[in-house]
Scaffold this motif. Structure first.
Motif, short mmCIF file in Angstrom:
data_model
loop_
_atom_site.label_atom_id
_atom_site.label_comp_id
_atom_site.label_asym_id
_atom_site.label_seq_id
_atom_site.Cartn_x
_atom_site.Cartn_y
_atom_site.Cartn_z
N ILE A 30 25.05 83.39 7.75
CA ILE A 30 24.98 83.08 9.18
C ILE A 30 25.64 81.74 9.49
CG2 ILE A 30 22.92 84.47 9.60
CD1 ILE A 30 21.31 81.85 9.63
N PHE A 31 25.85 80.91 8.48
CA PHE A 31 26.45 79.59 8.69
C PHE A 31 27.97 79.59 8.67
CE2 PHE A 31 22.31 78.94 6.59
CZ PHE A 31 21.65 78.34 7.65
N ASN A 32 28.58 80.57 8.00
CA ASN A 32 30.04 80.54 7.87
C ASN A 32 30.70 81.80 8.42
OD1 ASN A 32 29.53 82.51 5.95
ND2 ASN A 32 30.47 81.42 4.25
N ARG A 33 29.99 82.57 9.21
CA ARG A 33 30.55 83.81 9.75
C ARG A 33 30.78 83.69 11.25
NH1 ARG A 33 25.25 87.78 9.56
NH2 ARG A 33 24.32 87.01 11.49
N GLY A 56 42.56 92.80 3.02
CA GLY A 56 41.81 91.98 2.06
C GLY A 56 40.88 90.97 2.71
N ILE A 57 40.43 91.25 3.92
CA ILE A 57 39.52 90.35 4.63
C ILE A 57 38.09 90.83 4.40
CG2 ILE A 57 38.81 89.49 6.89
CD1 ILE A 57 41.75 89.83 7.78
N ASP A 58 37.26 89.96 3.85
CA ASP A 58 35.86 90.30 3.61
C ASP A 58 35.11 90.33 4.93
OD1 ASP A 58 36.19 90.38 0.81
OD2 ASP A 58 35.98 88.21 0.70
N TYR A 59 34.12 91.21 5.01
CA TYR A 59 33.35 91.36 6.24
C TYR A 59 31.97 91.91 5.92
CZ TYR A 59 34.61 96.25 5.64
OH TYR A 59 34.77 97.51 5.13
N LYS A 97 34.52 82.58 9.16
CA LYS A 97 35.16 81.81 10.24
C LYS A 97 36.62 81.55 9.93
CE LYS A 97 31.01 79.46 11.85
NZ LYS A 97 30.30 78.16 11.93
N LYS A 98 36.93 81.27 8.67
CA LYS A 98 38.32 80.96 8.30
C LYS A 98 39.24 82.17 8.45
CE LYS A 98 37.74 81.88 3.41
NZ LYS A 98 38.61 81.95 2.31
N ASP A 99 38.69 83.38 8.46
CA ASP A 99 39.48 84.61 8.59
C ASP A 99 39.49 85.18 10.00
OD1 ASP A 99 40.06 84.59 5.85
OD2 ASP A 99 38.28 85.79 5.36
N TYR A 100 38.72 84.58 10.90
CA TYR A 100 38.52 85.16 12.22
C TYR A 100 39.82 85.35 13.01
CZ TYR A 100 37.12 85.95 17.00
OH TYR A 100 37.00 86.48 18.25
N ASP A 101 40.66 84.33 13.10
CA ASP A 101 41.88 84.42 13.91
C ASP A 101 42.79 85.55 13.41
OD1 ASP A 101 41.11 82.37 15.60
OD2 ASP A 101 42.15 80.83 14.45
N LYS A 102 42.98 85.63 12.11
CA LYS A 102 43.81 86.69 11.54
C LYS A 102 43.19 88.05 11.80
CE LYS A 102 45.75 88.41 7.22
NZ LYS A 102 45.84 88.23 5.75
N ALA A 103 41.90 88.18 11.56
CA ALA A 103 41.21 89.47 11.74
C ALA A 103 41.25 89.89 13.20
CB ALA A 103 39.78 89.37 11.25
N SER A 104 41.02 88.97 14.11
CA SER A 104 41.03 89.28 15.54
C SER A 104 42.43 89.77 15.97
CB SER A 104 40.63 88.05 16.34
OG SER A 104 40.61 88.35 17.71
#
Length: 109
Positions: A30-33, A56-59, A97-104
């Motif tokens: 919950i802290f890094n998602r 390859g994006i973890d979710y 959070k670090k993958d959010y922009d790419k995933a979005s």
């Protein structure tokens, strides 16, 4: 491999680490998602899962069933008037959070 964690009202699905990380993944907490999407559509959540897996994006997926929660005395086989049985499960999809922009970007193109 799919890792499933269940509690009384929720099911969390976490998928295997991506090979790009050498089989290692950051644990999604919950802290890094960050919430990527909310849908009631099984087709839409499957489409998003397929895109994230291919990239390859973890979710993780938090599922919450609304029918069982609101069942009351009417029983599981009885559908309330106007109730959309296909929209009985809410899917919340989270990524790091670090993958959010790419995933979005990927799920909206």
């Amino acid at each position: 491999m799919i890792h499933v964690i269940q509690s009384m009202n929720h099911t969390f699905e976490a998928f295997e680490p991506s090979p790009e990380n050498g089989g290692h993944t950051d644990m999604i907490t919950i802290f890094n998602r960050k919430e990527l999407a909310i849908t009631y559509s099984t087709n839409e959540q499957a489409r998003i899962r397929d895109i994230l897996t291919a990239e390859g994006i973890d979710y993780i997926i938090d599922t919450k069933g609304t029918v069982m929660r609101n069942m009351g005395a009417r029983g599981p086989a009885i559908q309330q008037f106007g109730e959309n049985i296909t929209a009985s499960t809410e899917y919340r999809i989270y990524v790091l959070k670090k993958d959010y922009d790419k995933a979005s970007h990927l799920i909206h193109t």
